[in-house]
Design an enzyme around this catalytic site. Structure first.
Site, mmCIF file in Angstrom:
data_model
loop_
_atom_site.group_PDB
_atom_site.id
_atom_site.type_symbol
_atom_site.label_atom_id
_atom_site.label_comp_id
_atom_site.label_asym_id
_atom_site.label_seq_id
_atom_site.Cartn_x
_atom_site.Cartn_y
_atom_site.Cartn_z
ATOM 1 C CG HIS A 30 2.681 5.250 6.666
ATOM 2 N ND1 HIS A 30 1.996 4.961 5.522
ATOM 3 C CD2 HIS A 30 2.102 4.520 7.640
ATOM 4 C CE1 HIS A 30 1.057 4.076 5.783
ATOM 5 N NE2 HIS A 30 1.094 3.791 7.071
ATOM 6 C CG HIS B 33 -0.848 6.989 4.335
ATOM 7 N ND1 HIS B 33 -0.699 7.631 5.522
ATOM 8 C CD2 HIS B 33 -1.426 5.795 4.606
ATOM 9 C CE1 HIS B 33 -1.173 6.873 6.473
ATOM 10 N NE2 HIS B 33 -1.616 5.741 5.948
ATOM 11 C CE LYS C 117 -4.268 -1.413 2.011
ATOM 12 N NZ LYS C 117 -5.070 -1.062 3.173
#
Ligand SMILES: NC(=[NH2+])NCCC[C@H](N)C(=O)O
Length: 500
Positions: free
Chosen positions: A129, A126, A123
């Protein structure tokens, strides 16, 4: 009333701060000012009690001025003594500067686990993070500067139905191990996207994904070894990117370490304490306040929260920590309330040491390649933009092999984030974030060209270096700066003749 304390030596500053009400010194009303007229540094803070005033009055050189009703202290730090003293103390022992100071002598040293960054495989990495990485690293550095024994954990998301989907994507795309080894983060992400796209057309894909995930949880998954390799490739690639931020972890943990097979003891414990209720739809839930929180799904597979309960217990068994800090965005507030509540319900007093260090969202950060998906793209973009910034002025122009673009670009991203109010959302703006690049460049440039300096400018810059040290928590960047400063003739002059 205002107190004025003049000509401070650093040891006296510690003394004063130690005797004062720490909440006043750390309050928002405390400001550090640079007095342009006399070139001194002033620390202004409210004085909340008469005990504080007495403590200040005992200090030689203190001066009481009357100024309205509220009591306020102004500590004037003599530039010629204070600046070289601070800079030299920090430089001579960058790691133990705070620990050795009398100010910190009564801090009880603790074992502190800090979990931060924690992206999910396949994933996008983003913005949450990114903030977690920057704030988590800052908190860890701060804790170790204060003498705590800090252990940094990155808890990577590699579990849940999404992993079933990812496996379907790898099958559909017929992705080879070599392709993954060469570019793990990107290839795993693309396979996940492919599976999602196909699942929209064919609902069978989702049920196949669930089935694979169930096999993974039950330990019947045929490709466990292959997955183990993928995890290792991913960690190696992540480490390279974290290195650019000066971030190092002591341990990488995987959500998959706490799958169904491994958490039967948690379930048994919950049953033993009568905390688990069976829902008519087959789910097993725990009551947290007035919410029913699911811990076991109807097909017996676990959830994010269940894995966190098991992970926290595992961490306590391993490290006997005093504090466990989770640096995770505001949106997961309820999750961490539930986690703490459940651990407390299970009679684990150490759960009192758990804190969720939350932070707001970053909006609108995208790179030239589009919406930012990976940390590497963000840092590459910062480097490119910092080169452009530096090239605007001929004083800061850089050659193609100049490493400063990387260091300054990455530093600007870090500084920009730490400048924000932690719990507030903010909108990212590349232009604003990179403004600091030219200032940082100038500081470095002037520090390495002593003939450029006037006395006043040099004093200011030395102070700026000290301030920047607080910002350059990214360890490597700071040690590089401190090496430069240490070698620098200016620094020798400052330490030999404090009155210059
Ligand atoms: N122990 C935890 N739950 N840590 C936070 C993990 C964050 C999670 N991987 C996410 O991206 O949302």
């Amino acid at each position: 009333m205002a107190m004025r304390v003049k000509d401070f030596r650093i040891s006296q500053v510690w003394e004063v701060l130690r005797h004062l009400d720490a909440s006043a010194v750390g309050s928002k009303r405390t400001t550090l000012k640079f007095n342009k007229v006399n070139q001194n540094i002033e620390l202004h803070f409210p004085v909340s009690s008469s005990a504080d005033i007495c403590a200040l009055q005992k200090i030689p050189g203190s001066e009481v001025c009357h100024q309205g009703k509220s009591a306020k202290a102004v500590v004037t730090l003599d530039k010629t003594q204070f600046v070289p003293e601070v800079v030299n103390s920090v430089i001579s022992k960058p790691k133990s500067f705070w620990i050795d100071s009398p100010f910190c002598s009564d801090i009880k040293r603790q074992k502190v686990l800090v979990e931060f960054s924690s992206p999910n495989i396949a994933k996008p990495f983003h913005m949450g993070h990114l903030r977690s990485t920057i704030i988590g690293n800052y908190v860890s550095n701060l804790m170790s500067s204060l003498g705590h024994d800090v252990h940094r954990i990155n808890y990577l998301g590699d579990w849940g139905t999404q992993f079933g989907l990812l496996n379907v994507g790898l099958e559909l795309g017929q992705v080879s191990d070599e392709q993954i080894a060469a570019n793990p983060i990107q290839v795993l992400y693309e396979s996940y996207v492919l599976a999602n796209r196909e699942a929209e057309k064919d609902p069978g894909i989702l049920s196949r994904a669930r089935q694979i995930f169930k096999q993974m949880e039950d330990g019947d998954f045929a490709e466990t070894e292959r997955w183990e390799k993928f995890r290792q490739y991913t960690i190696s690639e992540l480490k390279q990117t974290y290195h650019r931020l000066g971030v190092v972890f002591d341990e990488y943990q995987w959500e998959s370490m706490f799958g169904a097979k491994d958490i039967s003891s948690v379930i048994a414990e919950l049953e033993g304490m009568n905390l688990l209720n069976d829902n008519p739809d087959g789910k097993r839930v725990v009551k947290v306040g007035n919410r029913n929180v699911t811990l076991v799904k109807s097909d017996g597979s676990t959830l994010y929260l269940t894995r966190d309960v098991a992970a926290a217990k595992h961490r306590f068994q391993q490290h006997k920590f005093d504090q466990l800090l989770y640096v995770v965005e505001n949106g997961q507030g309820d999750h961490f309330i539930a986690l703490k509540h459940i651990l407390k319900g299970l009679d684990h007093p150490w759960s009192d040491g758990i804190t969720h260090i939350k932070f707001g969202r970053i909006h609108g950060m995208s790179t030239r390649r589009g919406q930012a998906v990976f940390l590497k793209d963000i840092l590459d973009e910062a480097r490119e933009r910092s080169t452009i910034r530096q090239n605007i002025s001929k004083n800061t122009r850089v050659g193609s092999d100049d490493k400063s673009a990387e260091v300054l670009g990455v530093s600007a991203v870090i500084i920009n984030d730490l400048k924000q109010r932690r719990q507030k959302d903010y909108t990212f703006d590349w232009e604003k974030a990179l403004q600091v690049v030219v200032l940082l460049k100038e500081v470095c440039f002037i520090l390495t060209s002593p003939c450029m300096l006037t006395d006043a400018r040099r004093q200011w810059l030395t102070f700026a270096v000290h301030t920047l040290q607080a910002m350059f928590f990214a360890r490597e960047q700071w040690s590089e700066t401190s090496r430069r400063v240490q070698r620098h003739p200016l620094n020798r002059v400052a330490s030999n003749s404090p009155g210059n």
